[in-house]
Design a protein around this motif. Sequence first.
Motif, mmCIF file in Angstrom:
data_model
loop_
_atom_site.group_PDB
_atom_site.id
_atom_site.type_symbol
_atom_site.label_atom_id
_atom_site.label_comp_id
_atom_site.label_asym_id
_atom_site.label_seq_id
_atom_site.Cartn_x
_atom_site.Cartn_y
_atom_site.Cartn_z
ATOM 1 N N GLN A 157 18.335 107.336 -50.191
ATOM 2 C CA GLN A 157 18.605 107.022 -51.599
ATOM 3 C C GLN A 157 17.487 106.227 -52.259
ATOM 4 O OE1 GLN A 157 22.352 104.966 -51.266
ATOM 5 N NE2 GLN A 157 23.454 106.785 -50.569
ATOM 6 N N LEU A 210 20.997 105.892 -45.044
ATOM 7 C CA LEU A 210 21.427 106.059 -46.433
ATOM 8 C C LEU A 210 20.463 105.368 -47.396
ATOM 9 C CD1 LEU A 210 25.299 105.545 -46.103
ATOM 10 C CD2 LEU A 210 24.134 107.633 -46.842
ATOM 11 N N ASN A 248 28.056 104.231 -48.615
ATOM 12 C CA ASN A 248 26.773 103.974 -49.264
ATOM 13 C C ASN A 248 26.005 102.961 -48.429
ATOM 14 O OD1 ASN A 248 27.523 101.242 -50.183
ATOM 15 N ND2 ASN A 248 28.851 102.314 -51.639
#
Length: 390
Positions: A375, A371, A341
């Motif tokens: 996201q 990422l 993440n």
Amino acid sequence: MNKLLSLFLIGFSTLLFSQDGINFQQITFKEILAKAKAEKKLIFIDAFAVWCGPCKLMEKNIFPLPSVKEYYNANFINARFDMEKGEGRELALKYGIRSYPTFLFLNGDGEVVTKNYGYMSEKDFLTIAKEANNPKFATFSNKELFEKGEKDPEFLLNMMRLYAESDYDLAKKVSERFFEVKKNDPLTKDELGMLLYFLKSPNDANYKIFVNKKAEIISLMSEDIYKQFDANIKISKILENSLDQKTGIINDEYFYKNATPLIGKADAETALNRMKVMFYPSVSNYEGYEKAALEYYKNSDNFDTEELIKAAWIFSEHISNPMALRKAEEWAEKSVMKSENAENTYILAKLYFKSGNKENAKMYAEIAKNLATTQGKDATMATKLLETLK
């Protein structure tokens, strides 16, 4: 079109929208409480911020739906408050609102019945309303219902969560009733977390649950972690007395003298290091934290990667010892290997940077940036790290 007419049309369209969706009352919070008491209804509050994307999506996609409009208008006194303006600021402070949207269901005394967060589907948004909409919540406060002997597990679980920070002693009593009611049911991981949160002494009623459900609890955590918790519970008072809250100094000699006879030298050492790992960052004693963390997380396979990445983050921020940084890299690598993440890849990149491994640092900083962007998270730190690495 002149400005006055434009403002009129904007106001008129807002009025039309409010009529087509949830009927939010345009009155003060005090008046809302009075109205809820008079009508014997609960209050629904949409706590939002003007810049919040999910808040706007709820307003656009969910509030106008016929099923939502019908249920909320029939069963609640509805209101909306911008948490960064006017009365909203006071409500945000009063109810501990830190993320948006937050959905509050209150009784006429202003007590929280349930609290929920984030964008929801039509089904979920109706579900939280139906769970809250129990007539007894509108008639009695949570405390009154508890004193009357309420044993509904969902009510007790919700009450534990609501009062865990604001009234720990009450929440602890609620937990004891909850686990007594549920003593023959399997524990969920969340319930285990609650059990451990409210368990401070072998004299606590919940300690019996902890002992009787040992096999079940070990299936949710390792036996070593169970033993650590058991040891900490047995020596909790000794831990408390060994800590000087004013200076932040832990008296190792006092602790070992009193704890070792109860749990043995090895478990006493583990318990003390755990206490230091938890306490030292709060008083910025990072030298003590480094030493305790290296010992406590020595067998890192025994720990959840979420706990390890928190330790790795503190090392990345405050520790410069090359050997210690290498150990923190191992912790961060475990977290990244489990699931990449934006946060854990950035922490790993920063650790590589601090230890001089610029090639790996650049690779993981790129991953962290990508990422974060994918996201919808803040990529600033990863971007700055990449600029430093150029």
